[in-house]
Design a protein around this motif. Structure first.
Motif, PDB file in Angstrom:
ATOM      1  N   ALA A  48       0.723  -1.164   0.069  1.00 26.09           N
ATOM      2  CA  ALA A  48       0.232   0.009  -0.066  1.00 26.09           C
ATOM      3  C   ALA A  48       0.996   1.349   0.021  1.00 26.09           C
ATOM      4  CB  ALA A  48      -0.891   0.007   1.166  1.00 26.09           C
ATOM      5  N   VAL A  49       0.677   2.200  -0.886  1.00 28.16           N
ATOM      6  CA  VAL A  49       1.416   3.337  -0.925  1.00 28.16           C
ATOM      7  C   VAL A  49       0.547   4.341  -1.316  1.00 28.16           C
ATOM      8  CG1 VAL A  49       3.034   4.400  -2.652  1.00 28.16           C
ATOM      9  CG2 VAL A  49       3.444   1.947  -2.341  1.00 28.16           C
ATOM     10  N   ASP A  50       0.937   5.530  -0.556  1.00 30.05           N
ATOM     11  CA  ASP A  50       0.075   6.723  -0.786  1.00 30.05           C
ATOM     12  C   ASP A  50       1.043   7.852  -0.873  1.00 30.05           C
ATOM     13  OD1 ASP A  50      -1.869   8.733  -1.220  1.00 30.05           O
ATOM     14  OD2 ASP A  50      -2.889   8.312   0.720  1.00 30.05           O
ATOM     15  N   GLN A  51       1.034   8.881  -1.658  1.00 26.07           N
ATOM     16  CA  GLN A  51       1.761   9.969  -1.836  1.00 26.07           C
ATOM     17  C   GLN A  51       0.866  11.222  -1.897  1.00 26.07           C
ATOM     18  OE1 GLN A  51       3.372   8.369  -5.616  1.00 26.07           O
ATOM     19  NE2 GLN A  51       5.326   8.946  -4.806  1.00 26.07           N
ATOM     20  N   ASN A  52       1.671  12.380  -1.466  1.00 30.19           N
ATOM     21  CA  ASN A  52       1.015  13.549  -1.297  1.00 30.19           C
ATOM     22  C   ASN A  52       0.661  13.792  -2.793  1.00 30.19           C
ATOM     23  OD1 ASN A  52       0.910  14.102   1.320  1.00 30.19           O
ATOM     24  ND2 ASN A  52       2.943  15.108   1.328  1.00 30.19           N
ATOM     25  N   ALA A  53      -0.394  14.550  -3.070  1.00 28.93           N
ATOM     26  CA  ALA A  53      -0.865  15.114  -4.588  1.00 28.93           C
ATOM     27  C   ALA A  53      -1.455  16.165  -4.527  1.00 28.93           C
ATOM     28  CB  ALA A  53      -1.563  14.032  -5.051  1.00 28.93           C
ATOM     29  N   PHE A  54      -1.581  16.940  -5.628  1.00 26.74           N
ATOM     30  CA  PHE A  54      -2.133  18.284  -5.770  1.00 26.74           C
ATOM     31  C   PHE A  54      -3.168  18.613  -6.805  1.00 26.74           C
ATOM     32  CE2 PHE A  54       2.057  19.076  -3.594  1.00 26.74           C
ATOM     33  CZ  PHE A  54       1.612  19.849  -2.544  1.00 26.74           C
ATOM     34  N   ALA A  55      -4.208  19.048  -6.513  1.00 24.76           N
ATOM     35  CA  ALA A  55      -5.151  19.064  -7.718  1.00 24.76           C
ATOM     36  C   ALA A  55      -5.950  20.554  -7.764  1.00 24.76           C
ATOM     37  CB  ALA A  55      -6.327  18.060  -7.049  1.00 24.76           C
ATOM     38  N   VAL A  56      -6.366  20.609  -8.719  1.00 30.28           N
ATOM     39  CA  VAL A  56      -6.867  21.984  -9.221  1.00 30.28           C
ATOM     40  C   VAL A  56      -8.300  21.766  -9.692  1.00 30.28           C
ATOM     41  CG1 VAL A  56      -4.901  23.246  -9.587  1.00 30.28           C
ATOM     42  CG2 VAL A  56      -6.070  21.872 -11.470  1.00 30.28           C
ATOM     43  N   SER A  57      -9.298  22.620  -9.912  1.00 28.58           N
ATOM     44  CA  SER A  57     -10.512  22.286 -10.423  1.00 28.58           C
ATOM     45  C   SER A  57     -10.328  22.061 -12.020  1.00 28.58           C
ATOM     46  CB  SER A  57     -11.453  23.445 -10.142  1.00 28.58           C
ATOM     47  OG  SER A  57     -11.285  24.579 -10.984  1.00 28.58           O
ATOM     48  N   ARG A  58     -11.260  21.413 -12.497  1.00 30.70           N
ATOM     49  CA  ARG A  58     -11.277  21.198 -13.955  1.00 30.70           C
ATOM     50  C   ARG A  58     -11.195  22.432 -14.847  1.00 30.70           C
ATOM     51  NH1 ARG A  58     -15.055  16.788 -13.303  1.00 30.70           N
ATOM     52  NH2 ARG A  58     -13.976  14.683 -13.155  1.00 30.70           N
ATOM     53  N   ASP A  59     -12.042  23.233 -14.326  1.00 27.94           N
ATOM     54  CA  ASP A  59     -12.324  24.572 -14.947  1.00 27.94           C
ATOM     55  C   ASP A  59     -10.832  25.349 -14.973  1.00 27.94           C
ATOM     56  OD1 ASP A  59     -14.682  23.986 -15.518  1.00 27.94           O
ATOM     57  OD2 ASP A  59     -15.553  25.106 -13.926  1.00 27.94           O
ATOM     58  N   TYR A  60      -9.863  25.366 -13.815  1.00 27.85           N
ATOM     59  CA  TYR A  60      -8.940  26.310 -13.722  1.00 27.85           C
ATOM     60  C   TYR A  60      -7.871  25.485 -14.495  1.00 27.85           C
ATOM     61  CZ  TYR A  60      -5.473  28.532 -11.069  1.00 27.85           C
ATOM     62  OH  TYR A  60      -4.303  29.646 -10.879  1.00 27.85           O
ATOM     63  N   ALA A  61      -7.799  24.159 -14.628  1.00 23.88           N
ATOM     64  CA  ALA A  61      -6.954  23.264 -15.253  1.00 23.88           C
ATOM     65  C   ALA A  61      -6.870  23.683 -16.806  1.00 23.88           C
ATOM     66  CB  ALA A  61      -7.172  21.939 -15.048  1.00 23.88           C
ATOM     67  N   ALA A  62      -8.224  23.836 -17.246  1.00 24.78           N
ATOM     68  CA  ALA A  62      -8.832  23.991 -18.631  1.00 24.78           C
ATOM     69  C   ALA A  62      -8.294  25.609 -19.156  1.00 24.78           C
ATOM     70  CB  ALA A  62     -10.161  23.589 -19.027  1.00 24.78           C
ATOM     71  N   LYS A  63      -8.664  26.410 -18.140  1.00 19.24           N
ATOM     72  CA  LYS A  63      -8.237  27.710 -18.447  1.00 19.24           C
ATOM     73  C   LYS A  63      -6.768  28.163 -18.728  1.00 19.24           C
ATOM     74  CE  LYS A  63      -9.040  32.261 -16.699  1.00 19.24           C
ATOM     75  NZ  LYS A  63      -9.923  33.243 -15.591  1.00 19.24           N
ATOM     76  N   HIS A  64      -5.995  27.465 -17.931  1.00 22.32           N
ATOM     77  CA  HIS A  64      -4.619  27.729 -17.905  1.00 22.32           C
ATOM     78  C   HIS A  64      -3.842  26.716 -18.325  1.00 22.32           C
ATOM     79  CE1 HIS A  64      -5.432  31.322 -15.370  1.00 22.32           C
ATOM     80  NE2 HIS A  64      -6.094  30.478 -14.584  1.00 22.32           N
ATOM     81  N   HIS A  65      -4.437  25.696 -19.157  1.00 21.20           N
ATOM     82  CA  HIS A  65      -3.570  24.607 -19.956  1.00 21.20           C
ATOM     83  C   HIS A  65      -2.744  23.753 -18.717  1.00 21.20           C
ATOM     84  CE1 HIS A  65      -5.274  26.625 -23.279  1.00 21.20           C
ATOM     85  NE2 HIS A  65      -4.671  27.659 -23.063  1.00 21.20           N
ATOM     86  N   LEU A  66      -3.291  23.302 -17.791  1.00 22.64           N
ATOM     87  CA  LEU A  66      -2.623  22.585 -16.900  1.00 22.64           C
ATOM     88  C   LEU A  66      -2.720  21.170 -16.734  1.00 22.64           C
ATOM     89  CD1 LEU A  66      -3.474  24.936 -13.789  1.00 22.64           C
ATOM     90  CD2 LEU A  66      -1.583  25.054 -15.478  1.00 22.64           C
ATOM     91  N   LYS A  67      -1.758  20.358 -16.961  1.00 15.59           N
ATOM     92  CA  LYS A  67      -1.613  18.876 -16.623  1.00 15.59           C
ATOM     93  C   LYS A  67      -0.682  18.396 -15.721  1.00 15.59           C
ATOM     94  CE  LYS A  67      -3.397  17.672 -21.131  1.00 15.59           C
ATOM     95  NZ  LYS A  67      -2.887  17.008 -22.588  1.00 15.59           N
ATOM     96  N   THR A  68       0.376  19.302 -15.385  1.00 16.68           N
ATOM     97  CA  THR A  68       1.429  18.915 -14.435  1.00 16.68           C
ATOM     98  C   THR A  68       1.689  20.237 -13.664  1.00 16.68           C
ATOM     99  OG1 THR A  68       3.316  19.998 -15.864  1.00 16.68           O
ATOM    100  CG2 THR A  68       2.543  17.705 -16.315  1.00 16.68           C
TER     101      THR A  68
END
Length: 346
Positions: A177-197
């Protein structure tokens, strides 16, 4: 009124000796004595039953073991987020099955519960190997110490044990079992600023607020890592907790732009959020591992009980358990109990 004279006795029948007829009042003293004897026997019997019950209860209590250090039950520490609470309940369940009196104590974060673990006020915690290794590394060598954790689980565990043992802590075996910290944004924010990474977020030059625990300010894999590794302009930390509903809602509503959660977060879709890829590997492999106070919980029986769970628990299991609590609103204790029963661990 004068008393009437006593009636004469009837004549004796022939061939039989006369029977003595005792006046009624002469029998009365015999009844209280009989009642007293019966009451005495009842009290004696009740006393015997009480003694037997006490003895049996004492014998039953002796079947439940104390902690190896002799102080009584084992306290399992839990941080203030869903997954930690679930795994703490899993630990308590397998320890109880092994005969220990186990309870769960919720503490806000590692900065608070780790000193309690060293002092023996907490006996066992579910930990994340790489994160704890760097936490202890900073404690021992300062916040600018060279990193000791890596994506390699074996090397990370070796480094963690070197740092933990001088503090009276024992690191048990890690599992799948592995769990890492991760960071998320809203779908709208990702689309607006062209974010994948996360690199994309740094290049976007957007000023962001991170919804996270207040410890994110100093954790090397949170604000300092985002700024140093990815060049992300972090305006501040909104201390709503790691992966909590409040944190995710704040990002969904646009109050915050980035949320610290985990790779096993099962409710991102509910809030319209997407993970950004950690493309520069800021986060190391964080295998879940039991860490115990060596004096109070360091014996082989504790290790065997926890190892039974460690060998079974997977990353997919963690995601599903998180979903049942965060989405289906079940209690961590109930979810853990059902899992242990399903896997034949209790």
């Amino acid at each position: 009124m004068p008393a009437l004279p006593p009636l004469p006795l009837p004549p004796a029948l022939p061939g039989k000796p006369p029977r003595s007829r005792r006046p009624g009042p002469a029998r009365a003293p015999a009844r209280p004595r009989a009642r007293a004897r019966r009451a005495g026997r009842a009290l004696a019997l009740a006393g015997l039953c009480t003694a037997l019950t006490t003895a049996l209860t004492a014998c039953g209590a002796g079947l439940e073991e104390q902690a190896p250090g002799g102080k009584g039950g084992l306290v399992v520490g839990s941080a203030g987020f869903t997954e930690s609470q679930i795994v703490a309940e899993l630990y308590a369940g397998v320890l109880s099955k092994a005969g220990f009196r186990a309870s769960v104590k919720k503490v806000k974060n590692r900065e608070l519960y780790e000193p309690e673990l060293e002092k023996g006020r907490i006996d066992v915690v579910p930990e994340y190997a790489a994160t704890l290794a760097e936490f202890l590394n900073a404690k021992a060598h300062g916040p600018d110490a060279d990193p000791v954790a890596s994506p390699n689980a074996d090397r990370t565990l070796q480094a963690l044990r070197r740092l933990a043992e001088p503090r009276g802590l024992k690191v048990l075996e890690a599992g799948r079992a592995v769990d890492q910290n991760a960071f998320a944004v809203s779908r709208d924010y990702a689309a607006k600023h062209h974010l994948k990474t996360l690199t994309d977020l740094g290049k976007s030059k957007q000023r962001i607020t991170v919804a996270a625990g207040d410890e994110c300010e100093t954790r090397p894999f949170c604000r300092p890592g985002l700024e140093k590794t990815y060049g992300i302009d972090v305006r501040g930390i909104d201390p709503k907790g790691v992966g909590t509903a409040q944190s995710k809602q704040a990002v969904k509503d646009g109050k915050d732009q980035l949320v610290l959660t985990t790779t096993t977060d099962a409710t991102l879709d509910q809030f319209g959020l997407v993970l950004l890829e950690d493309d520069k590997r800021l986060q190391n492999a964080d295998n879940i591992v039991p860490v115990v106070n060596a004096k109070d919980a360091g014996d082989a029986k504790v290790a065997r009980a926890l190892d039974r769970l460690t060998r079974v628990l997977t990353t997919e299991d963690l995601t599903e358990l998180n979903r049942k609590v965060d989405r289906d609103r079940l209690k961590p204790h109930d979810v853990a109990e059902q899992y242990l029963s399903r896997k034949g661990l209790v």
